[in-house]
Write a protein that holds these residues in place. Structure first.
Motif, mmCIF file in Angstrom:
data_model
loop_
_atom_site.group_PDB
_atom_site.id
_atom_site.type_symbol
_atom_site.label_atom_id
_atom_site.label_comp_id
_atom_site.label_asym_id
_atom_site.label_seq_id
_atom_site.Cartn_x
_atom_site.Cartn_y
_atom_site.Cartn_z
ATOM 1 N N TYR A 32 0.794 -1.230 0.000
ATOM 2 C CA TYR A 32 0.000 0.000 0.000
ATOM 3 C C TYR A 32 0.825 1.279 0.000
ATOM 4 O O TYR A 32 0.311 2.357 0.294
ATOM 5 C CB TYR A 32 -0.988 0.019 1.173
ATOM 6 C CG TYR A 32 -0.409 -0.323 2.519
ATOM 7 C CD1 TYR A 32 0.301 0.606 3.261
ATOM 8 C CD2 TYR A 32 -0.600 -1.587 3.058
ATOM 9 C CE1 TYR A 32 0.819 0.294 4.498
ATOM 10 C CE2 TYR A 32 -0.076 -1.921 4.300
ATOM 11 C CZ TYR A 32 0.617 -0.966 5.024
ATOM 12 O OH TYR A 32 1.128 -1.289 6.255
ATOM 13 N N GLU A 59 -4.131 1.739 -7.808
ATOM 14 C CA GLU A 59 -4.584 2.740 -6.840
ATOM 15 C C GLU A 59 -3.438 3.433 -6.112
ATOM 16 O O GLU A 59 -3.644 4.093 -5.090
ATOM 17 C CB GLU A 59 -5.564 2.130 -5.817
ATOM 18 C CG GLU A 59 -6.854 1.604 -6.404
ATOM 19 C CD GLU A 59 -7.784 2.708 -6.894
ATOM 20 O OE1 GLU A 59 -7.570 3.874 -6.538
ATOM 21 O OE2 GLU A 59 -8.727 2.399 -7.647
ATOM 22 N N ARG A 65 -6.148 2.144 -12.085
ATOM 23 C CA ARG A 65 -7.107 2.044 -10.983
ATOM 24 C C ARG A 65 -7.613 0.611 -10.859
ATOM 25 O O ARG A 65 -7.422 -0.218 -11.750
ATOM 26 C CB ARG A 65 -8.302 2.957 -11.220
ATOM 27 C CG ARG A 65 -7.972 4.429 -11.372
ATOM 28 C CD ARG A 65 -7.329 5.031 -10.124
ATOM 29 N NE ARG A 65 -5.873 5.020 -10.172
ATOM 30 C CZ ARG A 65 -5.083 5.503 -9.238
ATOM 31 N NH1 ARG A 65 -5.595 6.021 -8.140
ATOM 32 N NH2 ARG A 65 -3.777 5.458 -9.365
ATOM 33 N N PRO A 69 -12.995 -4.581 -6.888
ATOM 34 C CA PRO A 69 -12.274 -4.628 -5.605
ATOM 35 C C PRO A 69 -11.238 -5.749 -5.519
ATOM 36 O O PRO A 69 -10.160 -5.556 -4.955
ATOM 37 C CB PRO A 69 -13.401 -4.825 -4.576
ATOM 38 C CG PRO A 69 -14.601 -4.193 -5.222
ATOM 39 C CD PRO A 69 -14.462 -4.514 -6.684
ATOM 40 N N LYS A 156 -3.684 8.175 6.686
ATOM 41 C CA LYS A 156 -4.402 7.869 5.456
ATOM 42 C C LYS A 156 -5.094 9.103 4.883
ATOM 43 O O LYS A 156 -5.455 9.131 3.716
ATOM 44 C CB LYS A 156 -5.441 6.766 5.695
ATOM 45 C CG LYS A 156 -4.856 5.389 5.865
ATOM 46 C CD LYS A 156 -5.926 4.316 5.773
ATOM 47 C CE LYS A 156 -6.984 4.453 6.830
ATOM 48 N NZ LYS A 156 -7.993 3.367 6.744
ATOM 49 N N SER A 196 -1.309 4.619 0.076
ATOM 50 C CA SER A 196 -2.550 4.513 -0.690
ATOM 51 C C SER A 196 -3.648 4.030 0.252
ATOM 52 O O SER A 196 -3.655 2.864 0.651
ATOM 53 C CB SER A 196 -2.388 3.532 -1.860
ATOM 54 O OG SER A 196 -3.652 3.207 -2.405
ATOM 55 N N THR A 198 -6.759 3.489 -0.248
ATOM 56 C CA THR A 198 -7.619 2.456 -0.851
ATOM 57 C C THR A 198 -6.973 1.079 -0.717
ATOM 58 O O THR A 198 -7.629 0.105 -0.338
ATOM 59 C CB THR A 198 -7.867 2.768 -2.334
ATOM 60 O OG1 THR A 198 -8.469 4.061 -2.440
ATOM 61 C CG2 THR A 198 -8.784 1.730 -2.970
ATOM 62 N N ARG A 199 -5.689 0.994 -1.017
ATOM 63 C CA ARG A 199 -4.996 -0.291 -0.916
ATOM 64 C C ARG A 199 -4.868 -0.730 0.550
ATOM 65 O O ARG A 199 -5.007 -1.907 0.859
ATOM 66 C CB ARG A 199 -3.625 -0.220 -1.588
ATOM 67 C CG ARG A 199 -3.681 -0.124 -3.104
ATOM 68 C CD ARG A 199 -2.315 -0.401 -3.723
ATOM 69 N NE ARG A 199 -1.910 -1.784 -3.493
ATOM 70 C CZ ARG A 199 -2.191 -2.800 -4.311
ATOM 71 N NH1 ARG A 199 -2.886 -2.596 -5.418
ATOM 72 N NH2 ARG A 199 -1.774 -4.026 -4.029
ATOM 73 N N ASP A 201 -6.862 -0.044 3.046
ATOM 74 C CA ASP A 201 -8.164 -0.502 3.534
ATOM 75 C C ASP A 201 -8.456 -1.930 3.065
ATOM 76 O O ASP A 201 -8.960 -2.757 3.832
ATOM 77 C CB ASP A 201 -9.272 0.440 3.064
ATOM 78 C CG ASP A 201 -9.255 1.769 3.809
ATOM 79 O OD1 ASP A 201 -8.635 1.830 4.893
ATOM 80 O OD2 ASP A 201 -9.858 2.737 3.308
ATOM 81 N N PHE A 202 -8.143 -2.218 1.790
ATOM 82 C CA PHE A 202 -8.371 -3.574 1.287
ATOM 83 C C PHE A 202 -7.442 -4.565 1.981
ATOM 84 O O PHE A 202 -7.851 -5.664 2.370
ATOM 85 C CB PHE A 202 -8.170 -3.631 -0.228
ATOM 86 C CG PHE A 202 -8.648 -4.919 -0.838
ATOM 87 C CD1 PHE A 202 -9.953 -5.043 -1.289
ATOM 88 C CD2 PHE A 202 -7.801 -6.017 -0.941
ATOM 89 C CE1 PHE A 202 -10.397 -6.241 -1.830
ATOM 90 C CE2 PHE A 202 -8.238 -7.220 -1.474
ATOM 91 C CZ PHE A 202 -9.542 -7.329 -1.924
#
Length: 286
Positions: A32, A59, A65, A69, A156, A196, A198-199, A201-202
């Protein structure tokens, strides 16, 4: 020599790649981190022996992008790295990963050992590492758990003032240093990579079920594992576990390091890695 940016078109989309150094190709990424032309301290450890390719995954930075998900997961990340390798025209390369980058490395080795000349895993794990040991700073029983969570959440944020971001980043990293007072000398301000969100969080969801320990025997490439004896992010027991699972893997423990042995014991790390690469080369030439 500075890091040179390239936007690389691949069969899986466009990925931002930074390159530096000369020699055989070596890939570095992190799950991330969002890299830029200022580079990365871990990647810099290899630029004297290799041409290093520092890759922003989906991301992160100016890379593709995520259209679904699941494309942010470990396996899809490895598929993207393979597309990058092919677009660069390499039949094979070395992969080096620190922390979550090392976790990507285990998956890469399991599924694509034929694409790897060798594998370097530093301060990492082959399974979820937070709940298994109170020595881990992400374990609820660790004394710095709450503050570390607060720092990760705050960092973040995209609107954080730069001065505050720098101060919080220093505090976060200092938890993972054997001697926190060495921070200014170990982390000069010229490297300005970000997170990142987004990364991350995943990753925080996927990591709960991550465990490839039963597949480590499928890694069929020379593997070097390095860990600081005092690592609070991925404690030593996880590196020992990988050494037991990966055929022929070598584990080197750094006694005066926490999570950053390539900085905390820089010269020793260079000696160990160069010796490993030399051995890999001699075997390939035999």
């Amino acid at each position: 020599m500075t890091w040179k940016q390239e936007l690389l078109n691949t069969k899986r989309g466009c990925f931002e790649v930074f390159r530096k150094g000369r020699g055989e190709p070596l890939c570095v990424t992190h799950h991330y981190s969002a890299f830029n032309a200022s580079g990365d301290h871990f990647a810099d450890a290899f630029t004297e022996t290799h041409e290093v390719f520092l890759v922003n995954m989906r991301e992160a930075g100016h890379s593709e992008r995520a259209h679904e998900p699941y494309q942010l997961g470990f396996l899809e990340t490895v598929f993207d790295l393979e597309a990058v390798r092919e677009a660069l025209g390499f039949d094979s390369w070395t992969f080096a990963g620190h922390s979550t980058g090392g976790m990507i490395g285990t998956v890469y080795g399991i599924y694509f050992s034929q694409s790897l000349n060798s594998l370097v895993i530093v301060g990492s794990a082959a399974r979820e590492f937070m709940s298994g040991s109170p020595q881990c700073i992400y374990h609820e029983e660790h004394p710095d758990y709450v503050r570390m969570q607060e720092l990760n959440i705050t960092l973040k944020g995209s609107s954080l003032p730069e001065d505050e971001r720098k101060a919080l980043t220093r505090e976060r990293i200092s938890f993972s240093l054997y001697k926190p007072e060495r921070f200014p000398s170990l982390f000069p301000p010229h490297v300005t990579k970000r997170i990142s969100a987004t990364r991350m969080d995943f990753f925080n969801r996927e990591i709960q079920l991550f465990d490839v320990t039963r597949k480590l025997h499928l890694i069929d490439t020379p593997t070097l594992i390095v860990c600081g004896r005092h690592d609070v992010q991925c404690p030593l027991l996880y590196s020992e576990e990988m050494r037991e699972g990966i055929p022929g893997a070598e584990l080197v423990v750094f006694d005066e390091s926490n999570h950053y042995p390539f900085l905390e014991e820089k010269e020793r790390f260079r000696t160990v890695s160069e010796r490993f690469f030399g051995k890999v080369q001699r075997v390939s030439e035999a």
